[in-house]
Design a protein around this motif. Sequence first.
Motif, short mmCIF file in Angstrom:
data_model
loop_
_atom_site.label_atom_id
_atom_site.label_comp_id
_atom_site.label_asym_id
_atom_site.label_seq_id
_atom_site.Cartn_x
_atom_site.Cartn_y
_atom_site.Cartn_z
N ARG A 4 10.40 -11.55 -36.25
CA ARG A 4 9.50 -12.18 -35.29
C ARG A 4 8.08 -11.75 -35.67
NH1 ARG A 4 11.92 -11.43 -29.36
NH2 ARG A 4 10.24 -12.88 -28.96
N THR A 5 7.36 -12.60 -36.32
CA THR A 5 6.03 -12.23 -36.80
C THR A 5 4.92 -12.83 -35.95
OG1 THR A 5 5.99 -14.14 -38.27
CG2 THR A 5 6.88 -12.10 -39.16
N ARG A 6 5.23 -13.71 -35.01
CA ARG A 6 4.18 -14.39 -34.30
C ARG A 6 4.66 -14.72 -32.89
NH1 ARG A 6 2.12 -20.11 -35.15
NH2 ARG A 6 4.17 -20.33 -36.04
N ARG A 7 3.80 -14.62 -31.90
CA ARG A 7 4.14 -15.03 -30.54
C ARG A 7 3.24 -16.19 -30.16
NH1 ARG A 7 8.59 -11.90 -30.01
NH2 ARG A 7 8.42 -11.48 -27.79
N SER A 8 3.77 -17.08 -29.36
CA SER A 8 2.97 -18.23 -28.95
C SER A 8 1.77 -17.78 -28.13
CB SER A 8 3.84 -19.17 -28.10
OG SER A 8 3.03 -20.17 -27.50
N SER A 9 0.60 -18.34 -28.43
CA SER A 9 -0.61 -17.95 -27.70
C SER A 9 -0.53 -18.36 -26.24
CB SER A 9 -1.83 -18.60 -28.35
OG SER A 9 -1.72 -20.01 -28.30
N THR A 10 0.27 -19.35 -25.93
CA THR A 10 0.39 -19.76 -24.53
C THR A 10 1.12 -18.75 -23.69
OG1 THR A 10 2.44 -20.95 -24.96
CG2 THR A 10 0.39 -22.19 -25.20
N ARG A 11 1.76 -17.76 -24.33
CA ARG A 11 2.51 -16.77 -23.57
C ARG A 11 1.70 -15.49 -23.36
NH1 ARG A 11 8.36 -16.48 -26.19
NH2 ARG A 11 8.93 -15.74 -24.13
N ALA A 12 0.52 -15.42 -23.94
CA ALA A 12 -0.30 -14.22 -23.77
C ALA A 12 -0.90 -14.19 -22.37
CB ALA A 12 -1.42 -14.21 -24.81
N LEU A 13 -1.24 -13.00 -21.91
CA LEU A 13 -1.90 -12.88 -20.62
C LEU A 13 -3.28 -13.50 -20.67
CD1 LEU A 13 -1.02 -9.23 -19.63
CD2 LEU A 13 -0.30 -11.28 -18.46
N ALA A 14 -3.67 -14.16 -19.60
CA ALA A 14 -5.03 -14.68 -19.50
C ALA A 14 -6.00 -13.52 -19.40
CB ALA A 14 -5.15 -15.58 -18.28
N ALA A 15 -7.22 -13.76 -19.76
CA ALA A 15 -8.23 -12.70 -19.69
C ALA A 15 -8.39 -12.22 -18.26
CB ALA A 15 -9.57 -13.22 -20.22
N GLY A 246 3.99 -11.96 -20.94
CA GLY A 246 4.63 -13.26 -21.10
C GLY A 246 6.09 -13.22 -21.48
N GLU A 247 6.72 -12.03 -21.45
CA GLU A 247 8.10 -11.88 -21.89
C GLU A 247 9.00 -11.37 -20.76
OE1 GLU A 247 8.96 -12.88 -24.72
OE2 GLU A 247 7.16 -12.89 -25.96
N ASP A 248 10.28 -11.66 -20.88
CA ASP A 248 11.27 -11.03 -20.02
C ASP A 248 11.48 -9.60 -20.50
OD1 ASP A 248 11.65 -13.38 -18.58
OD2 ASP A 248 13.22 -14.08 -19.94
N ARG A 249 11.76 -8.71 -19.56
CA ARG A 249 11.99 -7.32 -19.94
C ARG A 249 13.24 -7.23 -20.82
NH1 ARG A 249 10.72 -2.70 -17.08
NH2 ARG A 249 10.51 -3.85 -15.13
N PRO A 250 13.14 -6.57 -21.99
CA PRO A 250 14.33 -6.45 -22.85
C PRO A 250 15.35 -5.51 -22.25
CG PRO A 250 12.48 -5.27 -23.80
CD PRO A 250 11.95 -5.99 -22.61
N ALA A 251 16.59 -5.75 -22.55
CA ALA A 251 17.67 -4.91 -22.02
C ALA A 251 17.65 -3.54 -22.69
CB ALA A 251 19.02 -5.59 -22.27
N ALA A 252 18.14 -2.55 -21.97
CA ALA A 252 18.30 -1.21 -22.55
C ALA A 252 19.23 -1.33 -23.75
CB ALA A 252 18.87 -0.26 -21.51
N ARG A 391 -1.38 11.28 -4.75
CA ARG A 391 -0.22 10.40 -4.70
C ARG A 391 -0.40 9.34 -5.78
NH1 ARG A 391 1.33 13.94 -2.17
NH2 ARG A 391 2.55 13.99 -0.23
N GLN A 392 0.72 8.90 -6.36
CA GLN A 392 0.71 7.89 -7.41
C GLN A 392 1.76 6.83 -7.07
OE1 GLN A 392 1.38 11.21 -10.07
NE2 GLN A 392 -0.26 10.51 -11.43
N ALA A 393 1.41 5.58 -7.33
CA ALA A 393 2.31 4.47 -7.03
C ALA A 393 2.26 3.47 -8.18
CB ALA A 393 1.93 3.80 -5.71
N TYR A 394 3.33 2.70 -8.32
CA TYR A 394 3.49 1.89 -9.53
C TYR A 394 3.87 0.45 -9.20
CZ TYR A 394 3.28 6.54 -11.35
OH TYR A 394 2.85 7.82 -11.62
N VAL A 395 3.30 -0.46 -9.99
CA VAL A 395 3.53 -1.89 -9.86
C VAL A 395 4.30 -2.36 -11.09
CG1 VAL A 395 2.40 -4.15 -9.89
CG2 VAL A 395 1.52 -2.32 -8.41
N GLU A 396 5.40 -3.04 -10.87
CA GLU A 396 6.27 -3.48 -11.98
C GLU A 396 5.69 -4.74 -12.60
OE1 GLU A 396 11.00 -3.70 -12.81
OE2 GLU A 396 10.28 -4.68 -11.01
N ARG A 397 4.89 -4.51 -13.64
CA ARG A 397 4.20 -5.63 -14.29
C ARG A 397 3.70 -5.18 -15.65
NH1 ARG A 397 0.51 -6.82 -10.42
NH2 ARG A 397 2.23 -7.84 -9.35
N GLN A 398 3.53 -6.14 -16.55
CA GLN A 398 2.95 -5.87 -17.86
C GLN A 398 1.45 -6.07 -17.81
OE1 GLN A 398 5.01 -8.52 -17.01
NE2 GLN A 398 6.09 -9.19 -18.86
N GLY A 399 0.75 -5.29 -18.62
CA GLY A 399 -0.68 -5.50 -18.79
C GLY A 399 -1.52 -4.40 -18.16
#
Length: 461
Positions: A4-15, A246-252, A391-399
């Motif tokens: 996998r050498t390239r990802r579609s640009s439409t799947r990247a996060l918007a600025a 832009g991706e589904d979380r990969p399985a363990a 205190r620290q809290a976390y949001v399940e998200r990429q980016g």
Amino acid sequence: MAVRTRRSSTRALAALAAAVVLSLTGASVSTATPRAAATAAAERLTGTLPDGATWIADVPENWNGTLIVFSHGFGGRAAQNAPREAVRLRLLEEGYALTGSSYDVSETLWGLESAERDQVATIAAVTEKIGEPTRTLAMGQSMGGLVNARLARSGDGGIDGALGLCGLVAGANDLHGYQLDAEYTIARLLLPDTPVKLVDFASEAEGAVTGRQLTDAVVAAQKTPEGRARIALAAAYLNLPTWASGEDRPAAGDWEEQQAQQYSWLAQGILNRVVPARFHIEKALGGNNSGNKGIDYARLLSTSRHAPLVKALYREAGLDLRADLANLTAHAKIKADPASVAAGERTSSAGQGLAVPLLDIHTTADDLVPVEQENRFADRVRASGDGSLLRQAYVERQGHCFFTVAETVAALHALESRVDSGRWGAAATPGALQSAATALDLDGAAYVPYRPAELTIGRRP
């Protein structure tokens, strides 16, 4: 293994500037501006500080008495008073006065030398114009999260509490340490016969050349099993998440997909951002603040949560991992400038104590400021004896810094509850934050229980 050498640009996060949050999990999120925010009316105030930094403030007609001072991230030259426009409008609608300075970034974009001073001076300047607030809160994002943590450490400016957003709280020395390990690994293993400058940059442009060299090497290496294994090794040292935008979380245990998503982050240009930025930090600190002489790269890998991924890919490629690690260790000869390391500790570190309550929130898959930084920071705060204030809290998200308006506002309300009551109670727990954010009926939320792994770093605390 599929290549996998390239990802579609439409799947990247918007600025981030577009204020569109993508790839949310566990929540339904609208990309529209929250309904009530557009009606906020406020007076805009501006000023200039003695060092040339500028400040802005917005004071709503229905000011609730709370002043929020916002610390912006790396790269900004203009004063900002909120992480993004939708958040600014919502907070004004709720009655908060908002302020923030540009810092003095005339010489370098790494504004830690001036940021605290300028934020405190901004509070004083705004207070002179609008009167004494009943409460002053600090908020900071990315590099500004480090500024924010330092303000929470001192409590200067009459700050009563602080909210950190994806903060670079491990500090400049740790940041450059693990980045150097990853960049050195790419240069040594993927460009063994090519001179690659890694430290002591004379300009941002010189750093950009290195960033392109390293990125091009990664893109070329992704085509072979051997290359993918070595990319995974560098990514482990970089503390790079295996869940990309832009991706589904990969399985363990899905090593192929995990590596492909780490590669996606690199191919999107992380190194083209962080390597040129090194110039600004080195300039601010007076020289190179990171070295790798004496680092045992085998031991370092053993501390990474990504070690199983690296070992699996090396086995599949038929590569000798021990030989590569020995190669890295034997040729690790970059020395840090002691004065620059000391300057980093003095101006660009945090966690040595807290004077006021601090709530940090972070996405679980942050490519630019790894969530593992929060673990490193918490260890230091606890060692100082002030763990009860954090205190620290976390949001399940990429980016990086991709929070919804609801998540940000709910965290601010939880901090206010701590300031008012003198105790955290349940307000800052994942369940309470998720419920509070959802109840705002804005743009969704994804707070989850989460504990970051230890930061992979080869230097002493």
